[in-house]
Enzyme design. Structure first.
Site, PDB file in Angstrom:
ATOM      1  CB  CYS A  59      41.262  57.426  -9.212  1.00  0.00           C
ATOM      2  SG  CYS A  59      41.657  58.905  -8.346  1.00  0.00           S
ATOM      3  CB  THR A  61      44.033  58.255  -3.776  1.00  0.00           C
ATOM      4  OG1 THR A  61      44.130  59.154  -4.958  1.00  0.00           O
ATOM      5  CG2 THR A  61      45.645  57.779  -3.839  1.00  0.00           C
ATOM      6  N   GLY A  62      40.982  58.324  -5.217  1.00  0.00           N
ATOM      7  CA  GLY A  62      40.094  59.277  -5.398  1.00  0.00           C
ATOM      8  C   GLY A  62      40.455  60.574  -5.351  1.00  0.00           C
ATOM      9  N   GLY A  64      42.881  62.492  -7.143  1.00  0.00           N
ATOM     10  CA  GLY A  64      43.025  62.794  -8.511  1.00  0.00           C
ATOM     11  C   GLY A  64      41.820  63.015  -9.096  1.00  0.00           C
TER      12      GLY A  64
HETATM   13  O1  LIG Z   1      44.725  57.691  -7.500  1.00  0.00           O
HETATM   14  C1  LIG Z   1      44.854  57.772  -8.605  1.00  0.00           C
HETATM   15  C2  LIG Z   1      44.927  59.182  -8.889  1.00  0.00           C
HETATM   16  O2  LIG Z   1      44.727  60.111  -8.032  1.00  0.00           O
HETATM   17  C3  LIG Z   1      45.304  56.963  -9.978  1.00  0.00           C
HETATM   18  O3  LIG Z   1      44.137  56.081  -9.989  1.00  0.00           O
HETATM   19  C4  LIG Z   1      46.630  56.357  -9.459  1.00  0.00           C
HETATM   20  O4  LIG Z   1      47.660  57.108  -9.637  1.00  0.00           O
HETATM   21  C5  LIG Z   1      46.902  55.306 -10.695  1.00  0.00           C
HETATM   22  O5  LIG Z   1      46.907  55.645 -12.044  1.00  0.00           O
HETATM   23  P1  LIG Z   1      47.858  55.514 -13.025  1.00  0.00           P
HETATM   24  O6  LIG Z   1      47.950  53.944 -13.291  1.00  0.00           O
HETATM   25  O7  LIG Z   1      47.289  56.411 -14.148  1.00  0.00           O
HETATM   26  O8  LIG Z   1      49.059  56.118 -12.467  1.00  0.00           O
END
Ligand SMILES: O=C(CO)[C@H](O)[C@H](O)COP(=O)(O)O
Length: 134
Positions: A59, A61-62, A64
């Site tokens: 994701c 940051t990785g 989540g």
């Molecule tokens: O790094 C992340 C979670 O740790 C997600 O990728 C980031 O927050 C973006 O997700 P969203 O578009 O659903 O807000």
């Protein structure tokens, strides 16, 4: 090996990691939405349930993905940003899911971290510590 994979976005880094994995492994895309909590849990379930040998979850940051995967019993997900961290995650933590930032890691770095993770064995001397996690 069979690798469960999910990413909540696609870019050069995710494509490089998937291409690398597909060279030597069967890559199974898991998850039914774009929501990182669901995708991270899906990777965790695939690994904990025995449908995959390891998981790779990406994701922005990785973080989540690592949190979501680690909620699944039996999962030891590690967020790694350099090869040494990935090596330690396997050696000392017997990590079974690798979480990566798709925004901050250059493609070559993400591939190197993934390569190191998948090619490092767990240190049997750490088995007692790993057992304490359950
Ligand atoms: O790094 C992340 C979670 O740790 C997600 O990728 C980031 O927050 C973006 O997700 P969203 O578009 O659903 O807000």
């Amino acid at each position: 090996m069979r690798i469960a994979f999910a990413a909540d976005d696609e870019n050069e880094t995710t494509r490089a990691v998937v291409a690398f994995l597909e060279q030597d492994h069967e890559v199974v895309r898991v998850g039914r939405s774009d929501a990182w909590p669901e995708l991270g849990a899906a990777v965790g379930r695939a690994v904990a349930g025995g449908d995959a040998d390891f998981g790779v979850a990406m994701c922005w940051t990785g973080t989540g993905m690592s949190i979501a995967a680690n909620k699944v019993p039996g999962v030891r997900a590690a967020l790694a940003w350099e090869a040494w961290i990935a090596e330690g995650a396997r050696k000392w933590n017997d990590a079974n899911v690798l979480a990566l930032s798709l925004k901050r890691l250059a493609p070559a770095v993400a591939v190197e971290v993934t390569r190191t993770f998948l090619s490092t064995d767990a240190d049997p001397d750490e088995a007692a510590n790993i057992a304490l996690l359950d």
